[in-house]
Design a protein around this motif. Structure first.
Motif, PDB file in Angstrom:
ATOM      1  N   ASN A  22       3.579 -52.063  33.109  1.00  0.00           N
ATOM      2  CA  ASN A  22       2.505 -52.371  32.178  1.00  0.00           C
ATOM      3  C   ASN A  22       1.359 -51.421  32.428  1.00  0.00           C
ATOM      4  O   ASN A  22       0.885 -51.294  33.548  1.00  0.00           O
ATOM      5  CB  ASN A  22       2.012 -53.812  32.368  1.00  0.00           C
ATOM      6  N   PHE A  23       0.926 -50.751  31.379  1.00  0.00           N
ATOM      7  CA  PHE A  23      -0.202 -49.848  31.494  1.00  0.00           C
ATOM      8  C   PHE A  23      -1.315 -50.350  30.608  1.00  0.00           C
ATOM      9  O   PHE A  23      -1.087 -50.797  29.498  1.00  0.00           O
ATOM     10  CB  PHE A  23       0.151 -48.426  31.045  1.00  0.00           C
ATOM     11  N   GLY A  24      -2.539 -50.217  31.097  1.00  0.00           N
ATOM     12  CA  GLY A  24      -3.686 -50.489  30.266  1.00  0.00           C
ATOM     13  C   GLY A  24      -3.978 -49.251  29.437  1.00  0.00           C
ATOM     14  O   GLY A  24      -4.312 -49.335  28.268  1.00  0.00           O
ATOM     15  N   GLN A  25      -3.808 -48.094  30.044  1.00  0.00           N
ATOM     16  CA  GLN A  25      -4.028 -46.843  29.337  1.00  0.00           C
ATOM     17  C   GLN A  25      -3.259 -45.733  30.036  1.00  0.00           C
ATOM     18  O   GLN A  25      -3.162 -45.694  31.255  1.00  0.00           O
ATOM     19  CB  GLN A  25      -5.510 -46.500  29.310  1.00  0.00           C
ATOM     20  N   ARG A  53      -0.271 -32.114  48.206  1.00  0.00           N
ATOM     21  CA  ARG A  53       1.183 -32.140  48.025  1.00  0.00           C
ATOM     22  C   ARG A  53       1.542 -32.571  46.608  1.00  0.00           C
ATOM     23  O   ARG A  53       0.846 -33.364  45.996  1.00  0.00           O
ATOM     24  CB  ARG A  53       1.822 -33.132  49.000  1.00  0.00           C
ATOM     25  N   ARG A  54       2.644 -32.087  46.112  1.00  0.00           N
ATOM     26  CA  ARG A  54       3.117 -32.428  44.758  1.00  0.00           C
ATOM     27  C   ARG A  54       3.351 -33.930  44.624  1.00  0.00           C
ATOM     28  O   ARG A  54       3.067 -34.529  43.603  1.00  0.00           O
ATOM     29  CB  ARG A  54       4.411 -31.671  44.469  1.00  0.00           C
ATOM     30  N   GLU A  55       3.873 -34.550  45.669  1.00  0.00           N
ATOM     31  CA  GLU A  55       4.169 -35.978  45.646  1.00  0.00           C
ATOM     32  C   GLU A  55       2.925 -36.839  45.470  1.00  0.00           C
ATOM     33  O   GLU A  55       3.011 -37.981  45.048  1.00  0.00           O
ATOM     34  CB  GLU A  55       4.885 -36.414  46.933  1.00  0.00           C
ATOM     35  N   ALA A  56       1.771 -36.300  45.819  1.00  0.00           N
ATOM     36  CA  ALA A  56       0.529 -37.075  45.775  1.00  0.00           C
ATOM     37  C   ALA A  56      -0.219 -36.945  44.449  1.00  0.00           C
ATOM     38  O   ALA A  56      -1.220 -37.626  44.239  1.00  0.00           O
ATOM     39  CB  ALA A  56      -0.381 -36.634  46.919  1.00  0.00           C
ATOM     40  N   ILE A  57       0.253 -36.109  43.547  1.00  0.00           N
ATOM     41  CA  ILE A  57      -0.486 -35.828  42.313  1.00  0.00           C
ATOM     42  C   ILE A  57      -0.765 -37.090  41.513  1.00  0.00           C
ATOM     43  O   ILE A  57      -1.894 -37.343  41.108  1.00  0.00           O
ATOM     44  CB  ILE A  57       0.259 -34.788  41.452  1.00  0.00           C
ATOM     45  N   GLU A  58       0.249 -37.901  41.262  1.00  0.00           N
ATOM     46  CA  GLU A  58       0.064 -39.098  40.441  1.00  0.00           C
ATOM     47  C   GLU A  58      -0.938 -40.059  41.068  1.00  0.00           C
ATOM     48  O   GLU A  58      -1.833 -40.565  40.391  1.00  0.00           O
ATOM     49  CB  GLU A  58       1.392 -39.810  40.223  1.00  0.00           C
ATOM     50  N   GLU A  63      -6.289 -42.528  41.064  1.00  0.00           N
ATOM     51  CA  GLU A  63      -7.492 -42.930  41.801  1.00  0.00           C
ATOM     52  C   GLU A  63      -8.744 -42.331  41.172  1.00  0.00           C
ATOM     53  O   GLU A  63      -9.776 -42.994  41.063  1.00  0.00           O
ATOM     54  CB  GLU A  63      -7.381 -42.528  43.266  1.00  0.00           C
ATOM     55  N   CYS A  64      -8.667 -41.072  40.763  1.00  0.00           N
ATOM     56  CA  CYS A  64      -9.797 -40.408  40.124  1.00  0.00           C
ATOM     57  C   CYS A  64     -10.146 -41.090  38.792  1.00  0.00           C
ATOM     58  O   CYS A  64     -11.310 -41.360  38.504  1.00  0.00           O
ATOM     59  CB  CYS A  64      -9.480 -38.926  39.896  1.00  0.00           C
ATOM     60  N   ILE A  65      -9.130 -41.372  37.997  1.00  0.00           N
ATOM     61  CA  ILE A  65      -9.347 -42.028  36.710  1.00  0.00           C
ATOM     62  C   ILE A  65      -9.955 -43.412  36.910  1.00  0.00           C
ATOM     63  O   ILE A  65     -10.900 -43.806  36.219  1.00  0.00           O
ATOM     64  CB  ILE A  65      -8.025 -42.110  35.913  1.00  0.00           C
ATOM     65  N   ALA A  66      -9.425 -44.152  37.868  1.00  0.00           N
ATOM     66  CA  ALA A  66      -9.943 -45.500  38.148  1.00  0.00           C
ATOM     67  C   ALA A  66     -11.414 -45.450  38.562  1.00  0.00           C
ATOM     68  O   ALA A  66     -12.226 -46.253  38.104  1.00  0.00           O
ATOM     69  CB  ALA A  66      -9.110 -46.173  39.240  1.00  0.00           C
ATOM     70  N   PRO A  72      -8.584 -50.702  36.383  1.00  0.00           N
ATOM     71  CA  PRO A  72      -7.869 -50.930  37.641  1.00  0.00           C
ATOM     72  C   PRO A  72      -6.715 -49.948  37.807  1.00  0.00           C
ATOM     73  O   PRO A  72      -5.996 -49.637  36.844  1.00  0.00           O
ATOM     74  CB  PRO A  72      -7.353 -52.362  37.510  1.00  0.00           C
ATOM     75  N   ASN A  73      -6.533 -49.473  39.013  1.00  0.00           N
ATOM     76  CA  ASN A  73      -5.529 -48.456  39.329  1.00  0.00           C
ATOM     77  C   ASN A  73      -4.137 -48.845  38.845  1.00  0.00           C
ATOM     78  O   ASN A  73      -3.384 -48.019  38.356  1.00  0.00           O
ATOM     79  CB  ASN A  73      -5.525 -48.209  40.839  1.00  0.00           C
ATOM     80  N   GLY A  74      -3.781 -50.096  38.947  1.00  0.00           N
ATOM     81  CA  GLY A  74      -2.459 -50.556  38.553  1.00  0.00           C
ATOM     82  C   GLY A  74      -2.202 -50.506  37.057  1.00  0.00           C
ATOM     83  O   GLY A  74      -1.074 -50.660  36.614  1.00  0.00           O
ATOM     84  N   TYR A  75      -3.230 -50.313  36.264  1.00  0.00           N
ATOM     85  CA  TYR A  75      -3.093 -50.289  34.807  1.00  0.00           C
ATOM     86  C   TYR A  75      -3.199 -48.885  34.234  1.00  0.00           C
ATOM     87  O   TYR A  75      -3.343 -48.718  33.033  1.00  0.00           O
ATOM     88  CB  TYR A  75      -4.145 -51.185  34.158  1.00  0.00           C
ATOM     89  N   ILE A  76      -3.141 -47.890  35.089  1.00  0.00           N
ATOM     90  CA  ILE A  76      -3.282 -46.505  34.642  1.00  0.00           C
ATOM     91  C   ILE A  76      -1.937 -45.804  34.753  1.00  0.00           C
ATOM     92  O   ILE A  76      -1.290 -45.842  35.793  1.00  0.00           O
ATOM     93  CB  ILE A  76      -4.329 -45.755  35.502  1.00  0.00           C
ATOM     94  N   GLY A  77      -1.549 -45.155  33.674  1.00  0.00           N
ATOM     95  CA  GLY A  77      -0.346 -44.330  33.675  1.00  0.00           C
ATOM     96  C   GLY A  77      -0.749 -42.883  33.479  1.00  0.00           C
ATOM     97  O   GLY A  77      -1.778 -42.601  32.860  1.00  0.00           O
ATOM     98  N   VAL A  78       0.018 -41.955  34.024  1.00  0.00           N
ATOM     99  CA  VAL A  78      -0.271 -40.531  33.839  1.00  0.00           C
ATOM    100  C   VAL A  78       0.994 -39.791  33.429  1.00  0.00           C
ATOM    101  O   VAL A  78       2.088 -40.124  33.846  1.00  0.00           O
ATOM    102  CB  VAL A  78      -0.883 -39.871  35.104  1.00  0.00           C
ATOM    103  N   ILE A  79       0.787 -38.805  32.559  1.00  0.00           N
ATOM    104  CA  ILE A  79       1.873 -37.906  32.156  1.00  0.00           C
ATOM    105  C   ILE A  79       1.409 -36.500  32.500  1.00  0.00           C
ATOM    106  O   ILE A  79       0.407 -36.023  31.981  1.00  0.00           O
ATOM    107  CB  ILE A  79       2.171 -38.032  30.661  1.00  0.00           C
ATOM    108  N   ALA A  80       2.142 -35.843  33.402  1.00  0.00           N
ATOM    109  CA  ALA A  80       1.726 -34.525  33.897  1.00  0.00           C
ATOM    110  C   ALA A  80       2.373 -33.391  33.116  1.00  0.00           C
ATOM    111  O   ALA A  80       3.554 -33.446  32.784  1.00  0.00           O
ATOM    112  CB  ALA A  80       2.083 -34.398  35.371  1.00  0.00           C
TER     113      ALA A  80
END
Length: 84
Positions: A22-25, A53-58, A63-66, A72-80
């Motif tokens: 579930n994503f809020g945004q 590191r590449r693994e830490a990008i998401e 965290e930055c967006i939040a 809330p961090n749990g409601y944020i999705g990212v597409i790189a």
């Protein structure tokens, strides 16, 4: 009235369900390789951050967006998208 201890639940044996996401945004991020890590740009909020590191990008991007939006961090999705 049934108490919690009286309520029986059914288990579906052998069936594993994928966790619901579930994503809020959802935010598009741009990533660019640098000599000692990854530059992360988040155009929708005008933010930039950095991951070693590449693994830490998401995680770093979320965290930055939040921090900037209050979502809330749990409601944020990212597409790189990687920028060459």
């Amino acid at each position: 009235m049934a108490t919690l201890s009286m309520v029986r639940t059914r288990r579906q044996s052998g069936v594993r369900r994928a966790p619901r996401i579930n994503f809020g945004q959802c935010f598009g991020i741009e990533i660019e390789r640098e000599s000692d890590g990854w530059l992360i740009r988040i155009p929708e909020i005008g933010g930039e951050t950095y991951a070693r590191r590449r693994e830490a990008i998401e995680v770093v991007a979320r965290e930055c967006i939040a921090a900037r939006t209050g979502i809330p961090n749990g409601y944020i999705g990212v597409i790189a998208t990687e920028i060459s």
